[in-house]
Design a protein around this motif. Structure first.
Motif, PDB file in Angstrom:
ATOM      1  N   ALA A 271       7.476  88.222  61.147  1.00 33.12           N
ATOM      2  CA  ALA A 271       8.577  88.905  60.454  1.00 33.12           C
ATOM      3  C   ALA A 271       8.602  88.638  58.958  1.00 33.12           C
ATOM      4  N   LEU A 272       7.560  88.057  58.396  1.00 36.78           N
ATOM      5  CA  LEU A 272       7.558  87.785  56.958  1.00 36.78           C
ATOM      6  C   LEU A 272       7.430  89.087  56.168  1.00 36.78           C
ATOM      7  N   PRO A 273       8.388  89.378  55.280  1.00 36.03           N
ATOM      8  CA  PRO A 273       8.243  90.552  54.408  1.00 36.03           C
ATOM      9  C   PRO A 273       7.357  90.217  53.218  1.00 36.03           C
ATOM     10  N   THR A 274       6.891  91.228  52.548  1.00 34.22           N
ATOM     11  CA  THR A 274       6.080  90.973  51.353  1.00 34.22           C
ATOM     12  C   THR A 274       6.893  90.259  50.277  1.00 34.22           C
ATOM     13  N   THR A 275       8.214  90.421  50.311  1.00 34.86           N
ATOM     14  CA  THR A 275       9.071  89.743  49.329  1.00 34.86           C
ATOM     15  C   THR A 275       9.153  88.235  49.553  1.00 34.86           C
ATOM     16  N   ALA A 276       8.639  87.735  50.688  1.00 34.76           N
ATOM     17  CA  ALA A 276       8.601  86.286  50.900  1.00 34.76           C
ATOM     18  C   ALA A 276       7.640  85.608  49.937  1.00 34.76           C
ATOM     19  N   LEU A 277       6.726  86.379  49.367  1.00 34.83           N
ATOM     20  CA  LEU A 277       5.825  85.863  48.335  1.00 34.83           C
ATOM     21  C   LEU A 277       6.470  86.076  46.980  1.00 34.83           C
ATOM     22  N   ASP A 278       6.586  85.016  46.210  1.00 39.32           N
ATOM     23  CA  ASP A 278       7.272  85.101  44.927  1.00 39.32           C
ATOM     24  C   ASP A 278       6.629  84.111  43.964  1.00 39.32           C
ATOM     25  N   GLN A 279       7.202  84.015  42.780  1.00 39.74           N
ATOM     26  CA  GLN A 279       6.745  83.031  41.810  1.00 39.74           C
ATOM     27  C   GLN A 279       7.941  82.273  41.253  1.00 39.74           C
ATOM     28  N   VAL A 280       7.793  80.975  41.097  1.00 44.78           N
ATOM     29  CA  VAL A 280       8.793  80.118  40.474  1.00 44.78           C
ATOM     30  C   VAL A 280       8.087  79.303  39.393  1.00 44.78           C
ATOM     31  N   ASP A 281       8.533  79.453  38.159  1.00 45.90           N
ATOM     32  CA  ASP A 281       7.890  78.773  37.023  1.00 45.90           C
ATOM     33  C   ASP A 281       6.391  79.070  36.970  1.00 45.90           C
ATOM     34  N   SER A 282       6.064  80.341  37.215  1.00 43.71           N
ATOM     35  CA  SER A 282       4.675  80.836  37.158  1.00 43.71           C
ATOM     36  C   SER A 282       3.791  80.293  38.272  1.00 43.71           C
ATOM     37  N   ALA A 300      -2.325  80.816  48.398  1.00 38.58           N
ATOM     38  CA  ALA A 300      -1.661  81.849  47.603  1.00 38.58           C
ATOM     39  C   ALA A 300      -2.554  83.077  47.445  1.00 38.58           C
ATOM     40  N   LEU A 301      -3.836  82.872  47.191  1.00 42.20           N
ATOM     41  CA  LEU A 301      -4.759  83.999  47.047  1.00 42.20           C
ATOM     42  C   LEU A 301      -4.915  84.771  48.352  1.00 42.20           C
ATOM     43  N   LEU A 302      -4.973  84.040  49.461  1.00 43.34           N
ATOM     44  CA  LEU A 302      -5.123  84.686  50.767  1.00 43.34           C
ATOM     45  C   LEU A 302      -3.910  85.564  51.083  1.00 43.34           C
ATOM     46  N   LEU A 303      -2.701  85.031  50.887  1.00 44.15           N
ATOM     47  CA  LEU A 303      -1.497  85.801  51.194  1.00 44.15           C
ATOM     48  C   LEU A 303      -1.311  86.958  50.215  1.00 44.15           C
ATOM     49  N   ALA A 304      -1.680  86.748  48.938  1.00 43.51           N
ATOM     50  CA  ALA A 304      -1.591  87.844  47.970  1.00 43.51           C
ATOM     51  C   ALA A 304      -2.544  88.975  48.338  1.00 43.51           C
ATOM     52  N   GLU A 305      -3.737  88.630  48.812  1.00 45.90           N
ATOM     53  CA  GLU A 305      -4.694  89.647  49.247  1.00 45.90           C
ATOM     54  C   GLU A 305      -4.147  90.428  50.438  1.00 45.90           C
ATOM     55  N   LEU A 306      -3.494  89.716  51.361  1.00 43.69           N
ATOM     56  CA  LEU A 306      -2.912  90.396  52.518  1.00 43.69           C
ATOM     57  C   LEU A 306      -1.794  91.346  52.078  1.00 43.69           C
ATOM     58  N   ALA A 307      -0.932  90.884  51.150  1.00 45.88           N
ATOM     59  CA  ALA A 307       0.181  91.722  50.696  1.00 45.88           C
ATOM     60  C   ALA A 307      -0.316  92.968  49.971  1.00 45.88           C
ATOM     61  N   ALA A 308      -1.445  92.844  49.263  1.00 37.52           N
ATOM     62  CA  ALA A 308      -1.976  93.974  48.503  1.00 37.52           C
ATOM     63  C   ALA A 308      -2.797  94.928  49.361  1.00 37.52           C
ATOM     64  N   GLN A 309      -3.117  94.528  50.568  1.00 39.23           N
ATOM     65  CA  GLN A 309      -3.947  95.360  51.435  1.00 39.23           C
ATOM     66  C   GLN A 309      -3.176  96.612  51.858  1.00 39.23           C
TER      67      GLN A 309
END
Length: 415
Positions: A271-282, A300-309
């Motif tokens: 149930a993780l939405p793409t908004t669960a990935l964020d940035q805090v202090d870069s 972080a790179l793995l999850l970002a790749e999944l979100a962008a897929q």
């Protein structure tokens, strides 16, 4: 002569479907019509319009010359079998996804619907079941709704408690007993007569005793095997594989990484939405509950790749909702069962991996930190703290018994 392409055919089919909607209602459905016309996967919608029972139900409801509501669909679902109820829920998902119907708390609605069906089958238990569900189960379900996890396991949780309460009351009635007359002996005999699923009646029995509907009765917690974890080497080998093995599907790698690092239930991962990935202090973070978790770079790179897929074909591609793990139903994420099958097919041991991750985290973090970090109940976080302490003691004992041929480790107390 060549035929029309899928998108042109879809537009023709949607013209037929929506032109049948009464003129007074068409403005309400225009955003849905436009979204379906421009969807990423026209063949998915085309198959829905042509072949599905839910599309036919949509046509039947709109012919009534008023916009269908959640209450209309609920009334239909109460009087049909399970298959037809699934068709109704499928249509509801489409209407909510394209904003014809407002979003609502489906967890509470499904529990209320199950209560209504159960009371209709067992009217003799209505005076106990209705207040039990309304004043015990539903408040807890409402408190659980904002948590970042799918609702299906919570629905099963409520259904199981309602069903075992009915089974318990029915068994006592067959013995000629009202609940107020039941003794501990009869409870023990009933529990011993079937598999351990009957222990789920504990929730109802405790509630009934507290409300004065019965004598104080004891139903132990359902027996559970102590979870078995992985050894440390196997755990880190699996994590390394998840982060580096590009032959594995991307969603399997990402789900197993979250499982192995943070010990999350698959229902929460699914149930993780793409908004669960964020940035805090870069720095990239993952938000599982209240506290953002700073991610190591490979994760972080793995999850970002999944979100962008790009989402896979089907309703996932046609939905404005974006999940890290999209499902096949309109606007929905993948089910935890389907995700479990995908992990198991690639030899990811789900329960041992979760156990090891939580024990390792509980060794380093106090329950007050662990609970808001991972979305655990404080009692559950305390349980894992105790489990981690037990595992650490066992490790020390093993070290003491094996060092120097069985001689105790210097500096350690004697057993």
């Amino acid at each position: 002569m060549r035929g029309l392409c899928d998108r042109c055919t879809l537009r023709d089919q949607l013209d037929v479907l929506f032109d049948a909607v009464p003129a007074t209602m068409r403005s309400r459905f225009e955003p849905m019509r436009a979204a379906l016309c421009e969807c990423d996967q026209p063949r998915t919608v085309l198959n829905w319009v042509r072949n599905s029972h839910s599309a036919q139900l949509f046509a039947d409801l709109t012919a009534a010359e008023r916009t269908p509501t959640h209450e209309d669909l609920d009334c239909l679902a109460r009087d049909v079998g399970r298959g037809d109820a699934q068709t109704i829920d499928y249509l509801r998902g489409i209407l909510v996804t394209y904003q014809v119907l407002p979003e609502r708390d489906e967890l509470v609605a499904r529990i209320e619907r199950h209560l209504a069906r159960t009371v209709r089958r067992h009217p003799e238990h209505a005076l106990l079941l209705s207040p039990y569900v309304r004043w015990s189960l539903l408040p807890r379900a409402r408190r659980a709704s904002p948590r970042p996890a799918g609702s299906k396991h919570r629905i099963r949780w409520a259904y199981t408690r309602i069903n075992t309460a009915v089974a318990f009351l029915t068994a006592m009635r067959e013995q000629g007993l009202d609940l107020a007359d039941v003794t501990q002996h009869q409870v023990d005999a009933w529990l011993a007569g079937a598999p351990s699923t009957r222990y789920e009646a504990r929730d109802f029995v405790v509630w009934a005793a507290r409300r004065g509907h019965s004598h104080p009765l004891l139903v132990p917690h359902r027996p559970k095997k102590d979870p078995v974890g992985l050894d440390e080497d196997s755990h880190w080998e699996l994590l390394h594989q998840s982060l580096t093995d590009t032959t594995l599907p991307l969603d399997v790698r990402a789900a197993s990484a979250v499982l192995l690092l943070f010990g999350q239930h698959l229902a929460r991962i699914a149930a993780l939405p793409t908004t669960a990935l964020d940035q805090v202090d870069s720095h990239p973070v993952l938000v599982l509950a209240e506290t953002p978790i700073r991610l190591p770079e490979p994760v972080a790179l793995l999850l970002a790749e999944l979100a962008a897929q790009p989402p896979p074909s089907g309703w996932a591609a046609n939905s404005p909702h974006r999940w890290l793990f999209p499902g096949t139903r309109p606007g929905q994420h993948i089910s935890s069962v389907a995700l479990a099958r995908r992990l198991a097919a690639h030899h990811i041991p789900i329960r041992p991996a979760r156990t090891t991750a939580l024990v390792q985290l509980a060794e380093d973090l106090p329950p007050a930190v662990l609970a808001p970090l991972l979305g655990l109940h404080p009692v559950t976080a305390e349980h894992w703290r105790r489990r981690a302490a037990i595992d650490w003691t066992a490790y020390l004992e093993a070290r003491m018994s094996t060092r120097d041929g069985g001689a105790p480790v210097p500096g350690c107390p004697q057993p």
